[in-house]
Structures are given as C-alpha cells and as structure tokens.
Design an enzyme around this catalytic site. Structure first.
Site, short mmCIF file in Angstrom:
data_model
loop_
_atom_site.label_atom_id
_atom_site.label_comp_id
_atom_site.label_asym_id
_atom_site.label_seq_id
_atom_site.Cartn_x
_atom_site.Cartn_y
_atom_site.Cartn_z
CD GLN A 131 -1.09 -0.44 3.72
OE1 GLN A 131 -1.16 0.38 4.62
NE2 GLN A 131 -1.80 -1.56 3.71
CG HIS A 148 -0.52 5.47 3.90
ND1 HIS A 148 -1.67 4.70 3.95
CD2 HIS A 148 0.43 4.77 4.55
CE1 HIS A 148 -1.40 3.59 4.62
NE2 HIS A 148 -0.14 3.60 4.99
CD GLU A 172 1.72 3.64 7.81
OE1 GLU A 172 0.68 3.73 8.47
OE2 GLU A 172 1.87 2.81 6.92
CG HIS A 197 4.41 0.98 3.28
ND1 HIS A 197 3.97 2.19 2.78
CD2 HIS A 197 3.50 0.64 4.24
CE1 HIS A 197 2.87 2.56 3.42
NE2 HIS A 197 2.56 1.64 4.32
NE ARG A 251 -6.29 -2.27 1.86
CZ ARG A 251 -7.15 -1.35 2.26
NH1 ARG A 251 -7.84 -0.64 1.37
NH2 ARG A 251 -7.32 -1.13 3.55
#
Length: 423
Positions: free
Chosen positions: A110, A112, A137, A276, A295
């Site tokens: 996925q 972001h 993240e 990642h 995704r």
C-alpha cells in the site's frame, strides 16, 4: 482537588485476520500482563493495539475521578492538555495514533496519499478514502520485523528480470529495455522507467498473472526440494506470500520493492506515496490520525490501480537508506528520539537499567502517550499527589507540561515508548 491530567488507559484491540494468534502475539501478551482479568483466546488473532483517540478505537480512561469515559471525549473538553502549539496547529485534536502491531501474515502492499491528494480522493470517493488527512507512519521493531519499503535500486530489479523470466514476461520487453537503458540516463529517466514497469505489472491480466505465478512457484518448489537455495530470487519469501495470497499480483512486488529486516529498536519511516508492506514480526507504530490507504496487492480488498500508479514515489534507493535512525538525547543517557520530518508525531524510546531506582520523564509542551513494554513502575504525579502502578503493557496518558516520575518497583530494565508531538 485538581483535575487529573495524567491517567492510565485501557486501549482497543483490533483482531484483523493477519495478526499473530493467541499468546504468540505481542499485542495479546501486553494486554494480558497489564490486565490480569483479560482472557486471551489461543485461536484468535491479536493484530493491533490502538493507543489514542481515533473514533474507530478511542481508548477508555481508567480513572474514576474523571467523568468522561474515553480519551477523545476528555481531550475535546480539556484541549489545553494538548499543549498550546499542538492545540492551535491540529484544531484541538490529538494529531497521532500510537499502535503495537503483531503481524503473522503479510499486510497489503500500500501507499498513503499526501495531504493534497488525500483531500481530492476523499471528495471523489469517500467510501474508499474516509478522511482528508495524510498518513505518514513510522514502525519501530520490537522483535525482528520484516517488511517491503520503497523501490529497489534499478540494477537489482534488472538482475531479477534476468533471473525470473516469469516476472519479466509480465513487465514486457519494452519496459524491461527502457529500465536497462535508464541506468545510464540519470534519476528522472530511472523513475520514469520504474513507473512504466510497475504500471505494466499492475495492469497485467489476472489470468496471465496466475499462470506466471504458478510456473514460478513450481520452479522454486522443485529447486528447493532438490536441496538448492533459491535465496538469490527470494524463493522462500515468494512461496510464503503465494501461500498466503494465491495468484495475487503482489507476490511479484518483492522483485521491485526493498526487502528490509529491522532488528529490535531499528525503525523505518514511510513517507507519503512510498509503497510498503509489513510482512512479519512485532513493532510499535506511530502515524498521523488517518485511515487513507491506496492498495497495490496482497489483498482481497479494493485496488485503485490508476490512482496508485500515478501517485507513487518512484525514486529507487538501497534498503539501508530506508532505515530511520534515532538521535540520542544530549541530556538523558536513557533517551533516544525518533523524530521524522513531519509535524504530526515523534516517538521516544526510554531504556532504563534496573539498577536505577527513579527516572524523571521529560516534561513536554505536548500531550503524550506512554507504553511500558518491559518493567514494573509506580508513576508519581506531583501535581495531584497521585500514584499510578504500571506493569508491562500499561499505557499512560500524560497531559502537556505535566511532571511524571517513575519509581522502579522491581529492579529490572525498563523499556518504554512514548508518542508525542514536538512542534
């Protein structure tokens, strides 16, 4: 009596199917140690522990002097506890979500979106993109932790294209030739060639993907059963992913993305648009408060191929460049700081030897959440003359500018992670 601004939390567990099962899960172990009444089911996955005020996992407050039931409700009515800068910058909300993850089977590949793209996607398709925030993240390993992160150096991918004809047949001859040529043409040409390769892979017909994957699985299985190592083409990993997600396009992504194994204490930071996937292990994770995910594979869920191919960062880099090193505090020999280049969160790691009897937690102009991974302490809160016992798995909310002293009640080493916002 003063209103308590430091209190223990009972946090939400997410039982996603990819989580480690029963007491094999660090999430389950932390839960069981912090609350002796918890019954761990040995046949259920314990995937994530959410420590924060996210609407889908708002922590409960364990202090009967406080009328609000959850952290989100309490912060809404006590916004000054965030710290002035945090309150002003993030509209009176806690800007991060702190987690523990215990991964048994691979999570989807996925990426972001950045803030600008997140706003656009949320407007266009709120059913797939539930908010307008970005979601950087960071993962810090608790046990050896394996993941895929960012595009490999081009020469590594070219080597796989030679050694794995099944992979090459999906990428196609033209895209392969363009990638080889780009090695002599600079970073822009390499990124463009990588985008072409990835787009070809993601847009392959399902039937062709399944055929080529079956051929590759058969070839690797035969070689391994003959006693030959297939490490040069990540053979064991490919079989493992194919077993978890048969016929999935994501199995081929291991030839495009860096494979990283973090040792405990090592971290990787995942910026916007970097592809990642977490594969296996336990980690502490901190992120901006968002649920937006685009995704790419290893998933039965919705895949938005065109958005994905357009948004990704196609900069190739070696796996060692994906590691995110902490800085050691100048003033505190027990403190390491993981401070990524985003305003939303910072994570501190505190390792105190058992020979120390008392440790003063750094006072911050930010709300923070503290997780005790190892050790047993009593937290002393001078502002309300209070004491809070904490054992392994204990979670403490600390309001901005509060002083907390930790008394080691057992002479064993402490390992603590603390999420905060350093503006």
């Amino acid at each position: 009596m003063a209103n308590p601004r430091v209190f223990p939390l009972s946090c939400v567990v997410q039982q996603y199917a990819w989580g480690k099962v029963g007491s094999k899960s660090e999430v389950a172990c932390l839960l069981a140690c912090s609350d002796p009444l918890t019954q761990i089911s040995e046949d259920k996955p314990y995937a994530e522990l959410w420590m924060g005020a996210h609407p889908r996992g708002d922590a409960k407050i364990l202090d009967n002097r406080i009328s609000q039931k959850t952290l989100g409700q309490w912060i809404a009515e006590n916004q000054n506890s965030l710290g002035q800068k945090v309150k002003d910058t993030f509209n009176g909300k806690l800007p991060f979500l702190f987690k523990v993850l215990s991964v048994e089977t691979a999570l989807s590949i996925q990426a972001h979106p950045n803030k600008e793209l997140a706003e656009k996607l949320h407007l266009q398709a709120p059913e797939h993109y539930p908010d307008a925030n970005h979601k950087p993240e960071m993962a810090i390993a608790l046990t050896p932790f394996q993941g895929l992160c960012g595009f490999r150096p081009v020469e590594e991918i070219v080597t796989f294209l030679k050694k794995v004809p099944e992979f090459q047949s999906l990428i196609g001859e033209d895209a392969t030739a363009q990638l080889k040529k780009s090695m002599n043409e600079g970073s822009g040409a390499m990124a463009s060639a990588l985008k072409n390769c990835f787009s070809h892979l993601m847009k392959s017909e399902k039937k062709v993907v399944v055929e080529q994957l079956n051929l590759l699985v058969k070839r690797i299985s035969q070689q391994i059963s003959n006693g030959n190592s297939m490490d040069d083409i990540c053979g064991e990993l490919l079989l493992q992913l194919h077993q978890q997600y048969p016929g999935d396009i994501g199995c081929f992504a291991i030839y495009l993305l860096n494979l990283i194994t973090l040792k405990p204490g090592e971290a990787m930071f995942l910026e916007a648009n970097v592809p990642h996937a977490y594969l296996k292990g336990d980690c502490v994770e901190c992120m901006a408060c968002s649920d937006n995910t685009v995704r790419a594979g290893l998933t039965p869920k919705f895949i938005d191929v065109s958005t994905l191919c357009e948004m990704l960062d196609y900069t190739p880099s070696p796996s060692k460049d994906r590691l995110f090193a902490p800085t050691l505090s100048q003033d505190d020999p027990y403190l390491s700081i993981y401070d990524p280049p985003v305003p939303d969160f910072t994570v501190m790691k505190i390792e105190v030897p058992g020979s120390v009897t008392e440790y003063k937690v750094l006072t911050l102009d930010s709300a923070s959440i503290l997780l005790l991974v190892q050790g047993t302490v009593t937290a002393i809160i001078p502002s309300v003359q209070g004491e809070i016992p904490l054992s392994r798995g204990g979670v403490l909310f600390i309001g901005a500018n509060e002083t907390v002293l930790l008394k080691l009640t057992v002479p064993k080493n402490l390992l603590i992670f603390r999420a905060c916002c350093l503006l």
